[in-house]
Design a protein around this motif. Structure first.
Motif, short mmCIF file in Angstrom:
data_model
loop_
_atom_site.label_atom_id
_atom_site.label_comp_id
_atom_site.label_asym_id
_atom_site.label_seq_id
_atom_site.Cartn_x
_atom_site.Cartn_y
_atom_site.Cartn_z
N ARG A 208 -4.78 5.26 1.62
CA ARG A 208 -7.04 5.67 1.32
C ARG A 208 -7.36 5.21 0.19
O ARG A 208 -8.02 4.29 -0.05
CB ARG A 208 -6.47 6.97 1.17
N ARG A 209 -6.20 4.85 -1.30
CA ARG A 209 -6.25 4.54 -2.20
C ARG A 209 -6.58 3.25 -2.53
O ARG A 209 -7.85 2.75 -3.69
CB ARG A 209 -5.39 5.34 -3.07
N ARG A 210 -5.81 2.46 -2.14
CA ARG A 210 -5.89 1.39 -2.27
C ARG A 210 -7.04 0.36 -1.20
O ARG A 210 -7.29 -0.23 -1.05
CB ARG A 210 -4.52 0.15 -1.68
N ALA B 174 -2.03 8.17 1.21
CA ALA B 174 -2.55 8.85 0.51
C ALA B 174 -2.97 6.96 -0.69
O ALA B 174 -3.93 7.01 -1.05
CB ALA B 174 -2.35 10.23 -0.46
N ASP B 175 -1.78 7.27 -0.76
CA ASP B 175 -1.42 5.34 -1.15
C ASP B 175 -2.51 4.36 -0.67
O ASP B 175 -2.82 3.76 -1.28
CB ASP B 175 0.01 5.08 -0.79
N SER C 99 0.42 -1.04 0.14
CA SER C 99 0.06 -0.20 -0.14
C SER C 99 0.41 1.39 0.13
O SER C 99 0.53 2.13 0.63
CB SER C 99 -1.22 0.60 1.34
N LEU D 262 -9.87 2.11 -0.69
CA LEU D 262 -11.00 2.24 -1.21
C LEU D 262 -11.09 1.26 -2.34
O LEU D 262 -12.30 0.80 -1.90
CB LEU D 262 -10.57 3.58 -1.68
N ASP D 263 -10.32 0.31 -2.86
CA ASP D 263 -10.52 0.09 -4.02
C ASP D 263 -10.58 -1.06 -3.57
O ASP D 263 -11.63 -2.41 -3.83
CB ASP D 263 -9.34 -0.83 -5.04
N ALA E 83 -10.56 5.43 4.42
CA ALA E 83 -10.94 4.68 3.34
C ALA E 83 -12.48 3.95 4.36
O ALA E 83 -13.79 4.39 3.50
CB ALA E 83 -10.41 3.96 2.86
N GLU F 98 -15.14 6.61 4.16
CA GLU F 98 -15.29 7.92 3.13
C GLU F 98 -16.32 6.00 2.28
O GLU F 98 -17.42 6.74 1.51
CB GLU F 98 -14.41 7.59 2.25
#
Length: 347
Positions: A237-239, A234-235, A229, A241-242, A267, A270
């Motif tokens: 969080r993106r992973r 930020a990284d 991750s 969320l996926d 995440a 969100e």
């Protein structure tokens, strides 16, 4: 008859020298040196006069000049990976405290996880003739380089040169195993691991601890649940969320450090999910925010301040006994159970 001893006023545009102090106190420069350093004899009234003159002039000893003359440095370098991360800031604070106790001046550098920046900082420390360096290394290169210049090194938090340099680390494997086993005990079977890397000793050992806990709990490891991750919030969080958008999302997450835990936390919120009723969360590194949010986050706690302080104490011992065998010190960790973990949601 009273004789007044006059000296030329020190210009505000230049730094006061030992000669200025000697003239102001009416003594020789060697007497000033003995009075200020405590090495050699100086009568108490003379010492007081010298100290008073030095204070009035604002005299600060030239440490570099003393180092060049005596070939003994009283400064140590501290290279850390990212001062924006509270882990490294606390580690540096512990190192600073221990260095001060032992009469060292600390030279601090942030390498920003960059090998190039790390190399530049190491070169600067060699030029400054530091007595030794503690480093959270990005590779074995920095320790090899410093050692080649005869500078003692202590690798802290992670090790690349175990056996050839000293190290101070924590029980990463035990901590990760304990954290994952806590989730297994609660009944979780789909436990995701968010981890930044597995090449360094920290990441590798935490990954192994995760695997050991799953195996002990009779759970087959799902590679899809091991998430590389990145290095920042930020990284992560993106992973996260996926992962959380899929139909077969995990019921629990073990985040291998505080930065990744923050990304996962954001995440989850969100996605409109709740901790711990929808997803349980455990982190390695008990960052301050974890006990300030609601629910509070269960975390593996390590004494980061003591980690830095212990590294400097080990470095001091190495400076005093350069020929002794290298030592790796492992500090204990423990799990702090809070509100972010519970039984998995009913299917």
């Amino acid at each position: 008859m009273t004789v007044e001893r006059r000296s030329t006023p020190v210009s505000r545009s230049r730094r006061p020298t030992i000669k200025d102090v000697a003239e102001a106190a009416g003594v020789s420069r060697s007497t000033v040196s003995r009075a200020l350093t405590g090495r050699g004899y100086a009568a108490s009234d003379v010492r007081e006069r010298v100290l008073r003159a030095a204070e009035e002039l604002g005299y600060v000893p030239d440490i570099m000049a003393r180092t060049l003359k005596q070939q003994v440095s009283r400064s140590v370098g501290v290279l850390v990976s990212d001062l924006r991360n509270p882990f490294y800031a606390e580690l540096a604070a512990g190192a600073s405290s221990a260095a001060r106790e032992r009469g060292y001046t600390m030279v601090l550098a942030d390498t920003s996880l960059s090998g190039e920046t790390e190399s530049e900082a190491a070169e600067a420390l060699v030029a400054l003739r530091v007595a030794g360096v503690i480093v959270t290394p990005n590779s074995s290169a920095v320790s090899t380089y410093l050692s080649s210049h005869g500078i003692p090194v202590v690798e802290v938090d992670r090790q690349f040169a175990a056996g050839s340099t000293d190290g101070v680390v924590v029980g990463n494997r035990v901590g990760a195993r304990t954290a994952t086993a806590h989730l297994v005990k609660l009944g979780h079977r789909r436990i995701a691991l968010f981890i930044d890397e597995t090449d360094w000793t920290t990441g590798y050992e935490r990954y192994q601890g995760y695997l050991e806990a799953l195996t002990a709990g009779g759970i087959t490891v799902d590679p899809e649940l091991v998430v590389s991750s990145g290095w920042d919030v930020a990284d992560s969080r993106r992973r996260a969320l996926d992962m959380l958008s899929g139909p077969d999302r995990p019921t629990a997450v073990f985040a291998a450090n505080n930065v990744l835990a923050e990304g996962v936390w954001r995440a989850i919120r969100e996605r409109g999910l709740a901790v711990p009723s929808d997803i349980s969360l455990v982190a390695f590194d008990d960052a301050p925010w974890m006990s300030m949010v609601s629910p509070q986050v269960t975390a593996v706690s390590q004494d980061t301040f003591n980690l830095g302080a212990t590294a400097v104490r080990r470095l001091h011992e190495r400076i005093e006994m350069p020929e002794s065998d290298s030592v790796t010190t492992v500090l204990n960790v423990h799990l702090i159970e809070r509100e972010s973990t519970t039984h998995p949601p009913a299917l």
